[in-house]
Design a protein around this motif. Structure first.
Motif, PDB file in Angstrom:
ATOM      1  N   LEU A   5       1.398   4.438  -3.069  1.00  0.00           N
ATOM      2  CA  LEU A   5       0.787   5.723  -2.716  1.00  0.00           C
ATOM      3  C   LEU A   5       0.517   6.621  -3.923  1.00  0.00           C
ATOM      4  O   LEU A   5      -0.506   7.330  -3.968  1.00  0.00           O
ATOM      5  CB  LEU A   5       1.681   6.461  -1.698  1.00  0.00           C
ATOM      6  CG  LEU A   5       1.664   5.908  -0.258  1.00  0.00           C
ATOM      7  CD1 LEU A   5       2.614   6.693   0.622  1.00  0.00           C
ATOM      8  CD2 LEU A   5       0.251   5.950   0.305  1.00  0.00           C
ATOM      9  N   PRO A   6       1.418   6.643  -4.949  1.00  0.00           N
ATOM     10  CA  PRO A   6       1.137   7.536  -6.104  1.00  0.00           C
ATOM     11  C   PRO A   6      -0.163   7.212  -6.802  1.00  0.00           C
ATOM     12  O   PRO A   6      -0.802   8.114  -7.392  1.00  0.00           O
ATOM     13  CB  PRO A   6       2.341   7.297  -7.026  1.00  0.00           C
ATOM     14  CG  PRO A   6       3.439   6.884  -6.095  1.00  0.00           C
ATOM     15  CD  PRO A   6       2.769   6.061  -5.039  1.00  0.00           C
ATOM     16  N   SER A   7      -0.573   5.940  -6.810  1.00  0.00           N
ATOM     17  CA  SER A   7      -1.833   5.601  -7.482  1.00  0.00           C
ATOM     18  C   SER A   7      -3.043   5.855  -6.602  1.00  0.00           C
ATOM     19  O   SER A   7      -4.178   5.831  -7.075  1.00  0.00           O
ATOM     20  CB  SER A   7      -1.810   4.131  -7.909  1.00  0.00           C
ATOM     21  OG  SER A   7      -1.748   3.286  -6.774  1.00  0.00           O
ATOM     22  N   ILE A   8      -2.787   6.105  -5.327  1.00  0.00           N
ATOM     23  CA  ILE A   8      -3.897   6.369  -4.407  1.00  0.00           C
ATOM     24  C   ILE A   8      -4.170   7.855  -4.322  1.00  0.00           C
ATOM     25  O   ILE A   8      -5.319   8.309  -4.357  1.00  0.00           O
ATOM     26  CB  ILE A   8      -3.576   5.795  -3.012  1.00  0.00           C
ATOM     27  CG1 ILE A   8      -3.362   4.282  -3.082  1.00  0.00           C
ATOM     28  CG2 ILE A   8      -4.690   6.128  -2.026  1.00  0.00           C
ATOM     29  CD1 ILE A   8      -2.930   3.666  -1.755  1.00  0.00           C
ATOM     30  N   ASN A  27      -8.084   7.930  -4.264  1.00  0.00           N
ATOM     31  CA  ASN A  27      -8.744   6.727  -4.761  1.00  0.00           C
ATOM     32  C   ASN A  27      -9.423   6.016  -3.596  1.00  0.00           C
ATOM     33  O   ASN A  27      -8.937   5.017  -3.057  1.00  0.00           O
ATOM     34  CB  ASN A  27      -7.711   5.814  -5.423  1.00  0.00           C
ATOM     35  CG  ASN A  27      -8.363   4.639  -6.138  1.00  0.00           C
ATOM     36  OD1 ASN A  27      -9.571   4.428  -6.043  1.00  0.00           O
ATOM     37  ND2 ASN A  27      -7.561   3.883  -6.870  1.00  0.00           N
ATOM     38  N   TRP A  28     -10.567   6.590  -3.207  1.00  0.00           N
ATOM     39  CA  TRP A  28     -11.245   6.079  -2.003  1.00  0.00           C
ATOM     40  C   TRP A  28     -11.682   4.622  -2.121  1.00  0.00           C
ATOM     41  O   TRP A  28     -11.578   3.876  -1.131  1.00  0.00           O
ATOM     42  CB  TRP A  28     -12.450   6.959  -1.664  1.00  0.00           C
ATOM     43  CG  TRP A  28     -12.059   8.296  -1.130  1.00  0.00           C
ATOM     44  CD1 TRP A  28     -12.213   9.506  -1.731  1.00  0.00           C
ATOM     45  CD2 TRP A  28     -11.421   8.562   0.116  1.00  0.00           C
ATOM     46  NE1 TRP A  28     -11.723  10.535  -0.969  1.00  0.00           N
ATOM     47  CE2 TRP A  28     -11.226   9.960   0.218  1.00  0.00           C
ATOM     48  CE3 TRP A  28     -10.992   7.769   1.183  1.00  0.00           C
ATOM     49  CZ2 TRP A  28     -10.633  10.563   1.301  1.00  0.00           C
ATOM     50  CZ3 TRP A  28     -10.405   8.377   2.274  1.00  0.00           C
ATOM     51  CH2 TRP A  28     -10.227   9.752   2.329  1.00  0.00           C
ATOM     52  N   PRO A  29     -12.175   4.184  -3.247  1.00  0.00           N
ATOM     53  CA  PRO A  29     -12.537   2.757  -3.329  1.00  0.00           C
ATOM     54  C   PRO A  29     -11.358   1.828  -2.988  1.00  0.00           C
ATOM     55  O   PRO A  29     -11.520   0.815  -2.302  1.00  0.00           O
ATOM     56  CB  PRO A  29     -12.982   2.591  -4.787  1.00  0.00           C
ATOM     57  CG  PRO A  29     -13.472   3.946  -5.171  1.00  0.00           C
ATOM     58  CD  PRO A  29     -12.563   4.897  -4.478  1.00  0.00           C
ATOM     59  N   TYR A  30     -10.152   2.192  -3.449  1.00  0.00           N
ATOM     60  CA  TYR A  30      -8.972   1.376  -3.168  1.00  0.00           C
ATOM     61  C   TYR A  30      -8.619   1.447  -1.682  1.00  0.00           C
ATOM     62  O   TYR A  30      -8.269   0.428  -1.056  1.00  0.00           O
ATOM     63  CB  TYR A  30      -7.801   1.861  -4.010  1.00  0.00           C
ATOM     64  CG  TYR A  30      -6.521   1.068  -3.798  1.00  0.00           C
ATOM     65  CD1 TYR A  30      -6.364  -0.185  -4.373  1.00  0.00           C
ATOM     66  CD2 TYR A  30      -5.484   1.573  -3.021  1.00  0.00           C
ATOM     67  CE1 TYR A  30      -5.192  -0.909  -4.187  1.00  0.00           C
ATOM     68  CE2 TYR A  30      -4.315   0.864  -2.818  1.00  0.00           C
ATOM     69  CZ  TYR A  30      -4.173  -0.387  -3.405  1.00  0.00           C
ATOM     70  OH  TYR A  30      -3.023  -1.102  -3.211  1.00  0.00           O
ATOM     71  N   VAL A  31      -8.742   2.652  -1.110  1.00  0.00           N
ATOM     72  CA  VAL A  31      -8.452   2.823   0.330  1.00  0.00           C
ATOM     73  C   VAL A  31      -9.420   1.990   1.155  1.00  0.00           C
ATOM     74  O   VAL A  31      -9.023   1.289   2.094  1.00  0.00           O
ATOM     75  CB  VAL A  31      -8.534   4.314   0.728  1.00  0.00           C
ATOM     76  CG1 VAL A  31      -8.427   4.456   2.248  1.00  0.00           C
ATOM     77  CG2 VAL A  31      -7.435   5.112   0.047  1.00  0.00           C
ATOM     78  N   TYR A  32     -10.717   2.098   0.794  1.00  0.00           N
ATOM     79  CA  TYR A  32     -11.708   1.325   1.538  1.00  0.00           C
ATOM     80  C   TYR A  32     -11.456  -0.176   1.401  1.00  0.00           C
ATOM     81  O   TYR A  32     -11.627  -0.955   2.355  1.00  0.00           O
ATOM     82  CB  TYR A  32     -13.117   1.660   1.041  1.00  0.00           C
ATOM     83  CG  TYR A  32     -13.550   3.064   1.359  1.00  0.00           C
ATOM     84  CD1 TYR A  32     -13.125   3.695   2.523  1.00  0.00           C
ATOM     85  CD2 TYR A  32     -14.393   3.764   0.475  1.00  0.00           C
ATOM     86  CE1 TYR A  32     -13.527   4.993   2.801  1.00  0.00           C
ATOM     87  CE2 TYR A  32     -14.789   5.059   0.754  1.00  0.00           C
ATOM     88  CZ  TYR A  32     -14.353   5.669   1.937  1.00  0.00           C
ATOM     89  OH  TYR A  32     -14.743   6.937   2.212  1.00  0.00           O
ATOM     90  N   GLN A  33     -11.076  -0.574   0.186  1.00  0.00           N
ATOM     91  CA  GLN A  33     -10.823  -1.993  -0.057  1.00  0.00           C
ATOM     92  C   GLN A  33      -9.668  -2.504   0.808  1.00  0.00           C
ATOM     93  O   GLN A  33      -9.777  -3.533   1.474  1.00  0.00           O
ATOM     94  CB  GLN A  33     -10.507  -2.217  -1.545  1.00  0.00           C
ATOM     95  CG  GLN A  33     -10.201  -3.677  -1.873  1.00  0.00           C
ATOM     96  CD  GLN A  33      -9.777  -3.848  -3.331  1.00  0.00           C
ATOM     97  OE1 GLN A  33      -9.651  -2.887  -4.072  1.00  0.00           O
ATOM     98  NE2 GLN A  33      -9.562  -5.078  -3.723  1.00  0.00           N
ATOM     99  N   VAL A  93       0.838  -1.204   0.000  1.00  0.00           N
ATOM    100  CA  VAL A  93       0.000   0.000   0.000  1.00  0.00           C
ATOM    101  C   VAL A  93       0.869   1.249   0.000  1.00  0.00           C
ATOM    102  O   VAL A  93       0.625   2.217  -0.748  1.00  0.00           O
ATOM    103  CB  VAL A  93      -0.952  -0.002   1.220  1.00  0.00           C
ATOM    104  CG1 VAL A  93      -1.654   1.350   1.352  1.00  0.00           C
ATOM    105  CG2 VAL A  93      -1.975  -1.109   1.093  1.00  0.00           C
ATOM    106  N   LEU A  94       1.902   1.242   0.838  1.00  0.00           N
ATOM    107  CA  LEU A  94       2.780   2.415   0.908  1.00  0.00           C
ATOM    108  C   LEU A  94       3.556   2.623  -0.381  1.00  0.00           C
ATOM    109  O   LEU A  94       3.813   3.761  -0.799  1.00  0.00           O
ATOM    110  CB  LEU A  94       3.738   2.255   2.093  1.00  0.00           C
ATOM    111  CG  LEU A  94       3.086   2.270   3.477  1.00  0.00           C
ATOM    112  CD1 LEU A  94       4.120   2.003   4.567  1.00  0.00           C
ATOM    113  CD2 LEU A  94       2.394   3.616   3.732  1.00  0.00           C
ATOM    114  N   ASN A  95       3.950   1.519  -1.020  1.00  0.00           N
ATOM    115  CA  ASN A  95       4.651   1.646  -2.303  1.00  0.00           C
ATOM    116  C   ASN A  95       3.733   2.142  -3.421  1.00  0.00           C
ATOM    117  O   ASN A  95       4.193   2.656  -4.454  1.00  0.00           O
ATOM    118  CB  ASN A  95       5.266   0.302  -2.708  1.00  0.00           C
ATOM    119  CG  ASN A  95       6.461  -0.064  -1.827  1.00  0.00           C
ATOM    120  OD1 ASN A  95       7.113   0.813  -1.269  1.00  0.00           O
ATOM    121  ND2 ASN A  95       6.732  -1.357  -1.731  1.00  0.00           N
TER     122      ASN A  95
END
Length: 610
Positions: free
Chosen positions: A59-62, A78-84, A55-57
């Motif tokens: 971060l640019p896509s989030i 990218n909230w859907p990805y964060v929630y996932q 997830v930390l790696n």
């Protein structure tokens, strides 16, 4: 002072563990289930750093950023990805917690069943042990093996088993996951392991020595306390309170110091582990900064891996003393279970106590408690059914030993004792003892009602039979004066009634058992002269038609005995009726006259046998 129990470190750790594993075999499926749950929980712990690093790696896509007026601001998330990812991590942590809870529930049930079975085994074992074992071992030590040692295992087994399972999975799984992630940083993390291992081993070894001292003196203290509380009257009578307190303080001080040192030494584990962790943190950070292609996610992941790999060593280091304690406790319980039992009854043994008539023959009997110190040698006695036999002689002559041999509390070393023409070893012990009623100088009563204590002699006796036995023993009068009468609750060993009253109850208990053979070992020593005369009259009626052995120092109480056996130093030196022995003018005559004239026949006897 109490006899010292044998406490110490486990002498055969591997053998003890194998034996415990064998005892847990019926519950192996449950233990496997606990291991699987620990495996799942540990795998979650290993997977978490990998996911968090990813997830930390990523971060640019989030987070989408833009430069506005020389400032970097987040333009979109990218909230859907964060929630996932949050949901996945939350689910993993929740699943890990549920697995841990389930494993605890199962393992606690497993250990509860094991402790229950061990208690049953120990109780059955104690019932099969010869009386010599209890004479040679402190009761406090035996009690500690059956209670404290088992409780020690029961309290700690669940945490130790789960810690071992989790540690193995965390260590192996963590190493594999690290090398998959980054082999260079993995080597850095592994370089801290030898330091951790050395620290844990050294600290555990030193704390174990103090633990051994603590365990060694635990049984000593327990036996001392038990002796002091059971002998409070004697303690106060001779004014030995200060000495008793001094002994208690000495043992307690050793235990306290050992406990303090063991905890203090064990306390070094956590700060030392934190030092190693911090050292590893710095090393990982430096190496990660030097390696091309390393990123922030990898650094965070390996810091978490470092903590994961430290955890097993920290857990096992903190549990080292507990594991040693459990192993020592298990070894002590197994040592008790391995004690040689009394010889089992023969398959074709006589089992009907009602068929016993009461003819007894001692044929060339020899016996000694200690091999190098013979007590009874070549003894021959013949007693017809219904005869009253009196045993007299100085203290240590072997009078009570004869009774112990007759009851098979001890086995003869040579010769044989026959009952109705059959060796008593051909009788089932329960049948043999059921045919005998015994009243000892030391009264033994149990907590419960007077009715229950008298009925202990024969559990099927009716209330009317219990009351009749109490009347025969002249106990009914004092019982009727107590609150509740026969329902009066006795304390342990009947300490809330007088010594004489306790003796009357034990006589009533013997009477209600309706024995074929009656054994009285100084049965009237604790009652007054008037009560003694009444009891003697009652006992004469009870002993009619029954073979009776009476051990007495008051020779006036055995004048009517069919046969008087005079003993000294384990040998039968005279025998006959009261009148016959007086006419001989020997040791018995001197002993009898001494009770009226005050002379001492013991010196004469000692000279004749020295």
């Amino acid at each position: 002072m109490a006899r010292r129990g044998a406490f110490g470190k486990p002498k055969d750790m591997k053998g003890t563990v194998r034996r415990m594993a064998g005892d847990f075999k019926p519950q192996s499926k449950q233990l496997v289930a606990v291991f699987v749950l620990c495996l799942i929980s540990a795998l979650v712990s290993v997977a978490t750093p990998i996911m968090l690093g990813a997830v930390l790696n990523d971060l640019p896509s989030i987070f989408q950023v833009a430069n506005v007026e020389d400032k970097t601001i987040i333009t979109s998330v990218n909230w859907p990805y964060v929630y996932q990812m949050f949901g996945i991590l939350l689910g993993l942590y929740l699943g890990s917690a549920l697995c841990g809870w389930g494993g605890t529930w199962i393992i606690e049930k497993v250990i509860a069943v094991w402790v229950y079975r061990q208690r049953e085994k120990l109780k059955a074992k104690l019932d099969r042990l010869p009386l010599s074992y209890f004479d040679a071992n402190a009761s406090g030590d035996i009690l500690a093996r059956c209670t404290n040692d088992l409780d020690n295992i029961g309290r700690n087994f669940a945490s130790v088993y789960k810690a071992i399972c989790s540690s193995v999975v965390l260590f192996v799984g963590g190493i594999i996951a690290m090398f998959i992630q980054n082999w260079a940083l993995s080597l850095v993390v592994l370089s801290t392991m030898p330091i951790t291992l050395i620290v844990v081993v050294l600290i555990a070894k030193r704390s174990r020595k103090q633990f051994q001292i603590y365990r060694k003196h635990y049984g000593v203290l327990e036996s001392h306390i038990e002796e002091d509380y059971s002998g409070q009257k004697i303690l106060k009578l001779f004014g030995q309170e200060e000495r008793s307190l001094q002994v208690f303080d000495e043992v307690n001080e050793v235990m306290t110091e050992a406990d303090r040192k063991s905890q203090w030494i064990s306390g070094f584990i956590y700060p030392t582990m934190r030092f190693v962790y911090n050292f590893g943190f710095v090393a990982v950070s430096v190496v990660a900064g030097l390696i091309d292609g390393s990123n922030f996610g990898d650094l965070v992941a390996f810091i978490m891996f470092l903590n994961i790999l430290q955890s097993p060593f920290q857990q096992l280091g903190q549990l080292a003393a507990t594991i040693q304690s459990m192993a020592a406790a298990a070894e002590r319980t197994y040592a008790l279970l391995d004690v040689q039992e009394q010889e089992p009854d023969k398959e074709d043994a006589f089992r009907d106590p009602d068929a016993i008539q009461g003819r007894i023959d001692f044929e060339s009997v020899s016996f000694s408690y200690v091999p190098e110190k013979p007590l009874i040698e070549d003894m021959n006695i013949h007693v017809e059914p219904g005869e009253m036999v009196a045993l007299v002689g100085p203290t240590g002559a072997g009078k009570t030993t004869i009774v112990n041999l007759l009851m098979r509390f001890y086995e003869v070393n040579g010769g044989s004792i026959k009952l109705d023409g059959h060796d008593i070893r051909d009788y089932e012990r329960a049948a043999l003892r059921q045919s005998m009623g015994m009243v000892l100088q030391d009264t033994w009563l149990f907590s419960g009602t007077i009715m229950e204590n008298i009925r202990y002699g024969r559990l099927l006796a009716t209330d009317e039979e219990v009351i009749a036995a109490a009347k025969a023993a002249h106990a009914d009068h004092f019982i009727s004066t107590l609150p509740g009468g026969y329902d009066f609750e006795l304390n342990e060993d009947g300490t809330n009634i007088s010594q004489g009253q306790r003796q009357l109850l034990t006589i009533a208990r013997a009477i209600v058992s309706e024995p074929k053979i009656m054994i009285l070992d100084e049965a009237t020593s604790s009652v007054d002269t008037r009560t003694e005369k009444a009891i003697q009259d009652a006992m004469e009626d009870v002993m009619k038609g029954r073979t009776s052995f009476v051990i007495a120092h008051r020779l006036s109480t055995i004048k009517n005995a069919k046969l008087i056996l005079v003993m000294n130093k384990g040998k039968l030196i005279e025998q006959g009726t009261h009148e016959e022995l007086l006419k001989k003018g020997g040791f018995y005559a001197d002993l009898y006259n001494a009770q009226f004239l005050g002379n001492n026949p013991m010196g004469k006897a000692e000279e004749s046998f020295s």
